[in-house]
Design an enzyme around this catalytic site. Structure first.
Site, PDB file in Angstrom:
ATOM      1  N   TYR A  53      49.157 -34.586  66.971  1.00 13.88           N
ATOM      2  CA  TYR A  53      49.009 -33.245  66.381  1.00 13.88           C
ATOM      3  C   TYR A  53      49.752 -33.214  65.055  1.00 13.88           C
ATOM      4  O   TYR A  53      50.871 -33.727  64.956  1.00 13.88           O
ATOM      5  CB  TYR A  53      49.602 -32.179  67.315  1.00 13.88           C
ATOM      6  CG  TYR A  53      48.533 -31.424  68.057  1.00 13.88           C
ATOM      7  CD1 TYR A  53      47.556 -30.717  67.359  1.00 13.88           C
ATOM      8  CD2 TYR A  53      48.493 -31.408  69.452  1.00 13.88           C
ATOM      9  CE1 TYR A  53      46.560 -30.022  68.030  1.00 13.88           C
ATOM     10  CE2 TYR A  53      47.491 -30.710  70.125  1.00 13.88           C
ATOM     11  CZ  TYR A  53      46.532 -30.028  69.406  1.00 13.88           C
ATOM     12  OH  TYR A  53      45.546 -29.344  70.056  1.00 13.88           O
ATOM     13  N   ASP A 199      28.073 -26.794  47.089  1.00 12.72           N
ATOM     14  CA  ASP A 199      28.048 -27.524  48.364  1.00 12.72           C
ATOM     15  C   ASP A 199      27.245 -28.794  48.105  1.00 12.72           C
ATOM     16  O   ASP A 199      26.021 -28.756  47.990  1.00 12.72           O
ATOM     17  CB  ASP A 199      27.379 -26.644  49.423  1.00 12.72           C
ATOM     18  CG  ASP A 199      27.248 -27.360  50.764  1.00 12.72           C
ATOM     19  OD1 ASP A 199      27.422 -28.599  50.811  1.00 12.72           O
ATOM     20  OD2 ASP A 199      26.966 -26.678  51.765  1.00 12.72           O
ATOM     21  N   THR A 225      30.261 -32.688  53.139  1.00 15.30           N
ATOM     22  CA  THR A 225      30.485 -33.426  54.372  1.00 15.30           C
ATOM     23  C   THR A 225      30.778 -34.867  53.962  1.00 15.30           C
ATOM     24  O   THR A 225      30.534 -35.258  52.810  1.00 15.30           O
ATOM     25  CB  THR A 225      29.251 -33.386  55.303  1.00 15.30           C
ATOM     26  OG1 THR A 225      28.093 -33.723  54.544  1.00 15.30           O
ATOM     27  CG2 THR A 225      29.080 -32.008  55.919  1.00 15.30           C
ATOM     28  N   LYS A 228      27.167 -38.134  55.169  1.00 14.73           N
ATOM     29  CA  LYS A 228      25.775 -38.291  54.725  1.00 14.73           C
ATOM     30  C   LYS A 228      25.733 -39.446  53.719  1.00 14.73           C
ATOM     31  O   LYS A 228      25.949 -40.586  54.091  1.00 14.73           O
ATOM     32  CB  LYS A 228      25.252 -36.973  54.155  1.00 14.73           C
ATOM     33  CG  LYS A 228      25.211 -35.841  55.195  1.00 14.73           C
ATOM     34  CD  LYS A 228      24.553 -34.601  54.654  1.00 14.73           C
ATOM     35  CE  LYS A 228      24.423 -33.512  55.688  1.00 14.73           C
ATOM     36  NZ  LYS A 228      25.605 -32.615  55.777  1.00 14.73           N
ATOM     37  N   ARG A 234      31.872 -38.306  60.601  1.00 16.09           N
ATOM     38  CA  ARG A 234      31.437 -36.906  60.584  1.00 16.09           C
ATOM     39  C   ARG A 234      32.649 -36.041  60.252  1.00 16.09           C
ATOM     40  O   ARG A 234      33.696 -36.151  60.892  1.00 16.09           O
ATOM     41  CB  ARG A 234      30.883 -36.493  61.949  1.00 16.09           C
ATOM     42  CG  ARG A 234      29.766 -37.353  62.441  1.00 16.09           C
ATOM     43  CD  ARG A 234      28.978 -36.679  63.527  1.00 16.09           C
ATOM     44  NE  ARG A 234      28.032 -35.767  62.940  1.00 16.09           N
ATOM     45  CZ  ARG A 234      26.845 -36.144  62.437  1.00 16.09           C
ATOM     46  NH1 ARG A 234      26.458 -37.412  62.477  1.00 16.09           N
ATOM     47  NH2 ARG A 234      26.044 -35.266  61.900  1.00 16.09           N
TER      48      ARG A 234
HETATM   49  N1  DSN Z   1      22.265 -30.785  59.384  1.00 14.67           N
HETATM   50  C1  DSN Z   1      22.377 -31.092  57.984  1.00 14.67           C
HETATM   51  C2  DSN Z   1      21.110 -31.599  57.415  1.00 14.67           C
HETATM   52  O1  DSN Z   1      20.364 -32.221  58.136  1.00 14.67           O
HETATM   53  O2  DSN Z   1      20.864 -31.409  56.234  1.00 14.67           O
HETATM   54  C3  DSN Z   1      22.873 -29.948  57.182  1.00 14.67           C
HETATM   55  O3  DSN Z   1      23.895 -29.330  57.838  1.00 14.67           O
END
Ligand code: DSN
Length: 414
Positions: A53, A199, A225, A228, A234
């Site tokens: 933690y 974003d 994020t 990707k 993640r």
């Molecule tokens: N789930 C993501 C996507 O496929 O673009 C976006 O949050």
């Protein structure tokens, strides 16, 4: 990945993981938001940092025993700053929507007016959709793409901004295949005195590699994020100007989250280290080359691409003239081992559960090492499968061809 304990201790979960490894190896991943992480990223995620933690931030924690979590989190922050030329980075957000929630929480009061791209025009649920917290708590006004060109109409954005006087303008997307005009968004926001929020969850890796324009030096605050095109675990992060650092950090903790996931932050640091290497730049270039080659082949075979092509890693294809809905296409392609996600098209007459389009992306197949010439084959299989949708023998034959092809391109980390 080697599993030393799981097979004996929990064979049900072990078997499901092995089956998923097989599915990923034998199948083709064209979901634009997915990718394959490296073995070092997987190892960091599976580490004992999970046990710790560490509420607070490096040097200012609320629990003892932080000498190594501080090292890990500080390295992640420094690498992210370097990657995006950012003044301040918070690497604790658990994923994209929580990161966006933290930004709204840091900059807005409930009921404040915000501009965001409409979901069926390529935006994201957390950019103001009425069924999402963002649309429920804040007064979102949505802008759209031009129905003729498929590009965001910046004159319209300006018109709406001058009329509505929003407190914040959100630029970003989950299904838009063109470069975003960050400077124009900034000019419009300055005209009306709005905060700028980008974003970049989808194109972040391409931006970090210098293949697309970077909003971080221009905008007040940027989220992404990390799983990707950045090819990490993640999770997510927030980048902002130094003057907003305190309010952003407070919004994440103690505002919205508790203990950060330091094993994931370690994996983010490892991925950012990989992103800083020249090989990653080559990867990002190839993602775009592959996407352009894929879009060309779709066009050659009579598919309609929204905006007519792509500048990034994805494209949205309208399936209407092929006689199937996006959902039907998704189911047919699943039968031949090709994973895609159905997608709305601008002003879609059909609902999001059964929309008219399919979104295709090249981040994952590019990680496996495919090149432009492979895109022809891939689009050929997609087209043949849709045509032969009622012919199980033909679909089985395509599935075999897809499997044989995929096994020739091993997945890192498996
Ligand atoms: N789930 C993501 C996507 O496929 O673009 C976006 O949050």
């Amino acid at each position: 990945m080697d599993y030393n304990y799981l097979p004996q201790i929990d064979s049900d979960i072990f078997q499901a993981i092995k089956n998923e490894e097989k599915r990923q190896s034998e199948g083709m991943e064209l979901i634009a938001s997915e990718n394959y992480v490296s073995a070092p990223v997987l190892e960091a995620m599976a580490s004992v940092l999970n046990n710790k933690y560490s509420e607070g931030y490096p040097g200012h924690r609320y629990y003892g025993g932080q000498e190594f979590t501080d090292v890990v989190e500080s390295i992640a922050i420094e690498r992210a700053k370097k990657l995006f030329n950012a003044e301040h980075v918070n690497v604790q957000p658990l994923s994209g929507s929580p990161a966006n929630a933290a930004v709204y929480f840091a900059f807005l009061k409930p009921g404040d007016k915000v501009l965001g791209l409409k979901l069926d025009h390529g935006g994201h649920l957390s950019h103001g959709h009425p069924i999402n917290f963002s649309g429920m708590l804040y007064n979102f006004v949505q802008y759209e793409v031009n129905p003729e060109t498929g590009y965001i109409d910046m004159e319209k954005v300006r018109e709406i901004a001058l009329r509505e006087k929003p407190k914040m303008i959100v630029a970003g997307f989950s299904a838009y295949s063109r470069e975003i005009e960050w400077e124009k968004f900034k000019e419009i926001a300055d005209e009306v005195g709005a905060f700028t929020f980008a974003d970049i969850a989808h194109p972040a890796g391409l931006i970090a590699a210098g293949e697309l324009k970077n909003p971080v030096p221009i905008f007040d605050v940027v989220t992404t994020t990390t799983h990707k095109t950045l090819r990490g675990p993640r999770g997510a992060m927030i980048m902002c100007k130094e003057r907003f650092a305190k309010q952003v950090d407070r919004a994440v903790f103690p505002g919205l989250q508790g203990g950060p996931h330091e094993h994931i932050i370690a994996a983010k640091a490892v991925a950012f280290g990989e992103n800083l290497k020249p090989e990653f730049k080559e990867y990002a270039k190839q993602v775009i080359k592959n996407a352009k080659a894929m879009a060309n082949e779709f066009t050659n075979l009579g598919f309609r691409i929204i905006s007519g092509g792509t500048d990034n890693h994805l494209m949205v294809v309208d399936m209407t003239n092929k006689g199937v809905s996006g959902k039907e296409a998704e189911v047919i392609l699943d039968k031949v081992g090709i994973s895609v996600s159905r997608s709305t098209i601008p002003n879609d007459p059909n609902p999001p559960m059964n929309p008219s389009g399919v979104r295709f992306g090249t981040p994952a197949i590019t990680t496996r090492g495919t090149k432009e010439e492979d895109m022809k084959k891939i689009v050929g299989w997609i087209s043949d499968a849709i045509e032969a949708r009622n012919d199980d023998t033909k679909l089985a034959q395509i599935k075999n061809e897809v499997k044989e092809f995929c096994l020739g391109f091993p997945i890192p980390g498996i």
